[in-house]
Design a protein around this motif. Structure first.
Motif, PDB file in Angstrom:
ATOM      1  N   LEU A   1      28.203 106.833  25.384  1.00  0.00           N
ATOM      2  CA  LEU A   1      28.874 107.663  26.259  1.00  0.00           C
ATOM      3  C   LEU A   1      30.125 106.789  26.578  1.00  0.00           C
ATOM      4  N   ASP A   2      31.327 107.241  26.875  1.00  0.00           N
ATOM      5  CA  ASP A   2      32.454 106.741  26.624  1.00  0.00           C
ATOM      6  C   ASP A   2      33.867 107.500  26.991  1.00  0.00           C
ATOM      7  N   ARG A   3      34.287 107.208  27.483  1.00  0.00           N
ATOM      8  CA  ARG A   3      35.522 107.780  27.787  1.00  0.00           C
ATOM      9  C   ARG A   3      36.578 107.588  26.983  1.00  0.00           C
ATOM     10  N   ASP A   4      36.534 106.234  25.695  1.00  0.00           N
ATOM     11  CA  ASP A   4      37.330 105.997  24.708  1.00  0.00           C
ATOM     12  C   ASP A   4      36.816 106.320  23.809  1.00  0.00           C
ATOM     13  N   GLU A   5      37.265 106.964  23.236  1.00  0.00           N
ATOM     14  CA  GLU A   5      37.061 108.220  21.445  1.00  0.00           C
ATOM     15  C   GLU A   5      37.157 106.993  20.399  1.00  0.00           C
TER      16      GLU A   5
ATOM     17  N   VAL B   1      29.190 111.416  22.648  1.00  0.00           N
ATOM     18  CA  VAL B   1      29.758 112.020  23.664  1.00  0.00           C
ATOM     19  C   VAL B   1      31.035 111.010  24.748  1.00  0.00           C
ATOM     20  N   LEU B   2      31.571 112.516  24.619  1.00  0.00           N
ATOM     21  CA  LEU B   2      32.796 112.104  24.911  1.00  0.00           C
ATOM     22  C   LEU B   2      33.588 112.631  26.463  1.00  0.00           C
ATOM     23  N   ALA B   3      32.832 111.528  27.784  1.00  0.00           N
ATOM     24  CA  ALA B   3      32.660 111.391  29.087  1.00  0.00           C
ATOM     25  C   ALA B   3      33.275 110.346  29.706  1.00  0.00           C
ATOM     26  N   ASP B   4      33.430 110.537  30.965  1.00  0.00           N
ATOM     27  CA  ASP B   4      34.351 109.890  32.049  1.00  0.00           C
ATOM     28  C   ASP B   4      32.743 110.070  33.191  1.00  0.00           C
ATOM     29  N   ILE B   5      32.814 108.287  33.877  1.00  0.00           N
ATOM     30  CA  ILE B   5      31.684 109.150  34.254  1.00  0.00           C
ATOM     31  C   ILE B   5      32.685 109.033  36.152  1.00  0.00           C
ATOM     32  N   ARG B   6      32.997 108.851  36.227  1.00  0.00           N
ATOM     33  CA  ARG B   6      33.864 109.447  37.243  1.00  0.00           C
ATOM     34  C   ARG B   6      33.949 110.693  37.360  1.00  0.00           C
ATOM     35  N   ASP B   7      33.505 111.908  36.326  1.00  0.00           N
ATOM     36  CA  ASP B   7      33.767 112.931  36.409  1.00  0.00           C
ATOM     37  C   ASP B   7      32.402 113.194  36.812  1.00  0.00           C
ATOM     38  N   ALA B   8      31.506 113.810  38.356  1.00  0.00           N
ATOM     39  CA  ALA B   8      30.164 113.752  38.337  1.00  0.00           C
ATOM     40  C   ALA B   8      29.653 114.823  37.676  1.00  0.00           C
ATOM     41  N   PRO B   9      30.654 116.412  37.265  1.00  0.00           N
ATOM     42  CA  PRO B   9      30.343 117.626  37.381  1.00  0.00           C
ATOM     43  C   PRO B   9      29.561 117.491  35.636  1.00  0.00           C
ATOM     44  N   THR B  10      30.684 116.313  35.336  1.00  0.00           N
ATOM     45  CA  THR B  10      30.494 117.237  33.924  1.00  0.00           C
ATOM     46  C   THR B  10      29.206 115.787  33.385  1.00  0.00           C
ATOM     47  N   ILE B  11      28.917 114.523  34.139  1.00  0.00           N
ATOM     48  CA  ILE B  11      27.887 113.366  33.490  1.00  0.00           C
ATOM     49  C   ILE B  11      26.341 114.417  34.061  1.00  0.00           C
TER      50      ILE B  11
ATOM     51  N   ARG C   1      14.701 109.584  24.152  1.00  0.00           N
ATOM     52  CA  ARG C   1      16.352 110.326  24.183  1.00  0.00           C
ATOM     53  C   ARG C   1      16.813 108.886  24.787  1.00  0.00           C
ATOM     54  N   VAL C   2      17.217 108.384  24.470  1.00  0.00           N
ATOM     55  CA  VAL C   2      18.598 106.687  25.348  1.00  0.00           C
ATOM     56  C   VAL C   2      19.477 107.162  25.371  1.00  0.00           C
ATOM     57  N   LEU C   3      20.170 106.840  26.978  1.00  0.00           N
ATOM     58  CA  LEU C   3      21.678 106.794  26.957  1.00  0.00           C
ATOM     59  C   LEU C   3      22.502 105.610  26.942  1.00  0.00           C
ATOM     60  N   VAL C   4      23.326 106.116  26.500  1.00  0.00           N
ATOM     61  CA  VAL C   4      24.254 104.441  26.834  1.00  0.00           C
ATOM     62  C   VAL C   4      25.630 104.537  27.478  1.00  0.00           C
ATOM     63  N   THR C   5      26.073 104.100  28.841  1.00  0.00           N
ATOM     64  CA  THR C   5      27.038 104.606  28.972  1.00  0.00           C
ATOM     65  C   THR C   5      27.964 103.381  28.559  1.00  0.00           C
TER      66      THR C   5
ATOM     67  N   ALA D   1      29.223 103.304  25.965  1.00  0.00           N
ATOM     68  CA  ALA D   1      29.280 102.744  24.832  1.00  0.00           C
ATOM     69  C   ALA D   1      30.516 102.390  23.972  1.00  0.00           C
ATOM     70  N   GLY D   2      31.152 102.629  24.204  1.00  0.00           N
ATOM     71  CA  GLY D   2      32.857 101.904  22.836  1.00  0.00           C
ATOM     72  C   GLY D   2      33.028 101.142  23.271  1.00  0.00           C
ATOM     73  N   GLY D   3      32.723  99.986  24.328  1.00  0.00           N
ATOM     74  CA  GLY D   3      32.651  98.780  24.561  1.00  0.00           C
ATOM     75  C   GLY D   3      31.742  97.505  23.912  1.00  0.00           C
ATOM     76  N   SER D   4      32.487  96.388  24.372  1.00  0.00           N
ATOM     77  CA  SER D   4      32.076  94.366  23.530  1.00  0.00           C
ATOM     78  C   SER D   4      30.000  95.143  23.502  1.00  0.00           C
ATOM     79  N   ILE D   5      30.247  95.236  24.899  1.00  0.00           N
ATOM     80  CA  ILE D   5      27.857  95.342  25.354  1.00  0.00           C
ATOM     81  C   ILE D   5      27.811  96.644  24.423  1.00  0.00           C
ATOM     82  N   GLY D   6      28.679  97.617  24.740  1.00  0.00           N
ATOM     83  CA  GLY D   6      27.912  98.986  25.049  1.00  0.00           C
ATOM     84  C   GLY D   6      27.648  98.797  23.647  1.00  0.00           C
ATOM     85  N   SER D   7      28.667  98.617  22.396  1.00  0.00           N
ATOM     86  CA  SER D   7      28.460  98.530  21.250  1.00  0.00           C
ATOM     87  C   SER D   7      27.552  97.665  20.687  1.00  0.00           C
ATOM     88  N   VAL D   8      26.924  96.281  21.413  1.00  0.00           N
ATOM     89  CA  VAL D   8      26.139  96.024  20.527  1.00  0.00           C
ATOM     90  C   VAL D   8      24.904  96.261  20.781  1.00  0.00           C
ATOM     91  N   LEU D   9      24.594  96.852  22.470  1.00  0.00           N
ATOM     92  CA  LEU D   9      23.854  97.429  22.744  1.00  0.00           C
ATOM     93  C   LEU D   9      22.958  98.653  21.378  1.00  0.00           C
TER      94      LEU D   9
END
Length: 604
Positions: free
Chosen positions: A323-327, A349-359, A294-298, A300-308
């Motif tokens: 996971l990204d905050r950019d839908e 997964v729509l979330a912001d890494i700054r939101d500790a409880p959600t992460i 099970r692999v998670l990528v934060t 994931a909507g960015g240039s690096i994250g999407s290709v990753l």
């Protein structure tokens, strides 16, 4: 197309095949007969009256029957091979050889009783092969001459290796081809007299202007598979001096992914001119740690994250969580991987890494085993204005992801960093340096594979230099550069992502992995090349180094060791761990306070 039309096409195709195959067999039988006659005539030194024609005719009939039988066995008369190809000639040789193996012993032993020379079959074999092979060659030559493009650009091909050997037949036998090869160019002395598919070697790159004048060529196609930036730059200059339009083959990775074919030629791009020989990271050999996990990528909507994410999906993970905050970014990544952008599946997964409880809740619910942390704020001048945003995202956000990963027992954690973290002088650099140290702390606490990957500017990533320059040029300029001598390291997005994936397989807890990116590139040279390629008259304006910006980036910080234990192009180094309890925002902001651009500051 109606069913009757389809049936008609099939019937006509079958008739043409039978006609072609039947014609080949009849000619091969006639070639055998002529070869046998010539063998007998040679034996009797052209004394025709000594030839016993009836046994010879019977032998020719038997030979024709055996040719048909063995021709079917070796697929020679089943329409399997294209006329005149190596595979057809090989099948032909096997067929003729099999006929000879049957008949030669018989004629050698019983030739006198059969009233024919005992050597007849042995002498006839090479004659028959030559006749059959020559006929096929002439048919192929006639077909290729008829298929040559009649209205195409006269073209030179630079590089006479395997790619040229593949490409030339496509150009020569496609009536719709836009390019007609008229000469080869290669710098290897061993190929100075080479001909490929009837196309002659004309000289080296240094002779390009003269060759273009002699042949009337207007286009140069580069068929060197792994040409680096220096070679492409020199070739582009030579092509421009010769008045030739230069084209290149697509990248092999694009061919393998089905995005283009080997015949999809393209113009030279600025990425070609500033890129370099791609480093073979051998990612396939060590990425088994992703299969079935099970692999998670934060990010994931960015240039690096999407290709990753696309790279990771090749290794069949049990689940890939993006996971990204950019839908919108997430939707684009989902389209690229799944072929749809419905955004109603668990892989996004729509979330912001700054939101500790959600992460923490996401990690607790989904239980990832491998994490790639690519989410970050990356624009240096913006973070110089708003340093608290860098603190909240790049420092505390990273800590949130690390804590959530530690809580659920993530076994492999790869933090995506930047060369600006080496001897940092900017808010961005300090924040990413802190993220590296926090990752090293988590590795120390867990004893698991928590590490960072550091690289330079990624060619073509969103908001990076090349897209920005392109926009400025399209807008009519001016093109702004901070300093005439500023240099940067560059790497491609696929190369960066492969390094990140490989890091999980070869990195050790607490390490920072750095790709050898060759020599740094002067930004002014890139700007001039892009302006030249645009054909526009664009001014260049120097704005001065911005606060926190270095004249020359570094890959290793002070005191960091360049160790390469596993791959000659990948460095392993260590950074000291930073306990989150020692995080002090006030102290961090003090270290990020205004300083001269070229001053190095190390976050201890």
């Amino acid at each position: 197309m109606t069913e009757n039309n389809e049936r008609g096409l099939i019937v006509r195709g079958a008739k043409r095949l039978r006609h072609t195959v039947g014609g080949q067999y009849l000619f091969d039988s006639a070639a055998w007969a002529l070869a046998l006659v010539l063998a007998a005539v040679f034996r009797y030194e052209f004394a025709f009256e000594n030839v016993n024609w009836l046994p010879l005719v019977l032998l020719a009939i038997v030979t024709a029957l055996l040719q048909f039988v063995f021709g079917r066995v070796f697929q020679l008369y089943r329409g399997r091979y294209r006329i005149g190809t190596f595979h057809e000639v090989r099948a032909l040789a096997f067929t003729v050889g099999a006929v000879a193996v049957i008949l030669a012993p018989i004629t050698l032993i019983l030739g006198t009783k059969l009233l024919i020379p005992r050597s007849t079959v042995l002498v006839a074999v090479p004659i028959a092969l030559v006749l059959m092979g020559f006929a096929r060659y002439m048919r192929r030559l006639r077909r290729e001459n008829r298929a040559k493009p009649s209205d195409a650009q006269r073209t030179l091909v630079y590089g006479a290796g395997d790619l040229a050997n593949f490409l030339l037949p496509q150009m020569l036998t496609d009536p719709n081809s836009k390019y007609l090869p008229v000469g080869l160019v290669d710098d290897s002395p061993a190929r100075s007299n080479l001909w490929l598919h009837g196309v002659p070697m004309m000289g080296t790159r240094a002779d390009l202007t003269d060759i273009a004048n002699r042949t009337g060529a207007t286009t140069l196609i580069v068929t060197i598979a792994r040409a680096d930036a220096a070679l492409i730059q020199a070739t582009k200059k030579a092509a421009d001096d010769a008045g030739l339009r230069m084209l290149m083959l697509p990248l092999l990775s694009q061919v393998l992914e089905g995005r283009s074919g080997l015949t999809d030629l393209r113009e030279v791009s600025i990425e070609d001119l500033i890129g370099r020989h791609p480093v073979d990271t051998e990612v396939e050999s060590i990425a088994g740690y992703l299969t079935g996990k099970r692999v998670l990528v934060t990010g994931a909507g960015g240039s690096i994250g999407s290709v990753l994410c696309r790279e990771i999906s090749k290794f069949a993970p049990a689940e890939l969580m993006m996971l990204d905050r950019d839908e919108s970014g997430l939707q684009a990544t989902q389209i690229a991987i799944s072929g749809h952008g419905l955004l109603d599946t668990k892989d996004v997964v729509l979330a912001d890494i700054r939101d500790a409880p959600t992460i923490e809740k996401i990690f607790d619910d989904r239980k990832p085993e491998v994490v790639f942390h690519a989410a970050a704020l990356k624009h240096l001048p913006m973070l110089e204005q708003f340093p608290s945003e860098a603190w909240q995202t790049n420092v505390l956000g990273t800590l949130n992801v690390l804590n959530a990963a530690r809580a659920v027992g993530v076994s492999t954690f790869i933090n995506v960093s930047t060369d600006k973290a080496a001897n940092p002088s900017s808010v961005l650099g300090h924040s990413k340096r802190a993220a590296e140290k926090l990752t090293a702390w988590a590795a120390e606490e867990t004893g698991k594979n928590y590490l960072s990957v550091r690289f330079g500017n990624v060619i073509g990533s969103r908001g990076s230099m090349l897209p920005t320059f392109t926009s400025l040029i399209l807008a009519g300029g001016p093109l702004t550069i901070t300093h005439p001598d500023v240099t940067r390291f560059f790497m491609t997005i696929p190369e960066a992502c492969q390094l990140v994936v490989q890091a999980g397989g070869i990195g050790r807890p607490g390490e920072v992995l750095i790709l050898d990116m060759g020599e740094p590139v002067r930004i002014l040279d890139v700007a001039k090349q892009m302006i030249a390629m645009s054909g526009r008259d664009i001014k260049i304006v120097f704005t001065g180094l911005r606060h926190g910006e270095k004249l020359h980036e570094e890959l290793l910080g002070e005191g960091e060791q360049d160790s390469r234990p596993l791959h000659p192009k990948i460095s392993h180094t260590k950074v000291p761990p930073l306990d989150p309890a020692q995080l002090d925002k006030a102290e961090w902001e003090r270290r990020c306070s205004p300083t001269p651009p070229t001053t190095h500051m190390a976050l201890t």
